[in-house]
Enzyme design. Structure first.
Site, PDB file in Angstrom:
ATOM      1  N   CYS A  51      -0.768   9.627   2.134  1.00  0.00           N
ATOM      2  CA  CYS A  51      -0.566   8.500   0.426  1.00  0.00           C
ATOM      3  C   CYS A  51       0.570   7.902   1.011  1.00  0.00           C
ATOM      4  CB  CYS A  51      -0.364   9.466  -0.502  1.00  0.00           C
ATOM      5  SG  CYS A  51      -1.866  10.980  -1.250  1.00  0.00           S
ATOM      6  N   GLU A  52       0.317   6.861   0.447  1.00  0.00           N
ATOM      7  CA  GLU A  52       0.827   5.182   0.629  1.00  0.00           C
ATOM      8  C   GLU A  52       1.917   5.489  -0.269  1.00  0.00           C
ATOM      9  OE1 GLU A  52      -0.310   1.876   0.703  1.00  0.00           O
ATOM     10  OE2 GLU A  52      -1.405   2.095   3.270  1.00  0.00           O
TER      11      GLU A  52
END
Length: 135
Positions: A51-52
């Protein structure tokens, strides 16, 4: 496959929205429903990689079923996590393995607004849920 009660509630609420702005507001409201994670739970061991944004996922067994809690620093992502958690809450391992994330967000009318990186991140969360269910 029948939907968990919270997922049915989400589906009814989101499909009643007339457009993206209403859905976005509703998504923020759903994000506020997430049970906050403690600082002790916001550790690297619970972090979902892929996930960013920062996302943490905690699983606990209650009554023979897995219950997930999640958190993120990103407001929109908290809403997306809330509707994902609603979809998988209390599912047996076999049903969790067959959850179709794209289909779920399409049903909610949210799929077109998911960027590829956000979609990848949510897939990483679902994959982590499946791994936790197997352990």
């Amino acid at each position: 496959m029948s939907l968990p009660v919270a997922a049915q509630e989400a589906l009814e609420a989101f499909t009643a929205c007339s457009g993206w702005e209403q859905r976005a507001r509703l998504l923020m409201q759903w994000g506020e429903r997430l049970e906050p994670l403690s600082d002790a739970e916001r550790i690297d061991e619970n972090r979902v990689h892929g996930c960013e944004s920062l996302v943490w996922l905690v699983a606990e067994r209650r009554d023979g079923r897995l219950h997930f809690r999640a958190g993120s620093d990103a407001r929109l992502l908290r809403g997306l996590l809330a509707v994902l958690l609603a979809r998988v809450e209390g599912l047996p391992r076999a049903e969790l393995a067959s959850v179709d994330l794209v289909d779920w967000f399409e049903q909610l009318g949210l799929q077109r607004q998911l960027s590829p990186s956000r979609s990848n991140g949510l897939n990483a969360v679902l994959q982590r849920m499946r791994e936790l269910a197997e352990s």
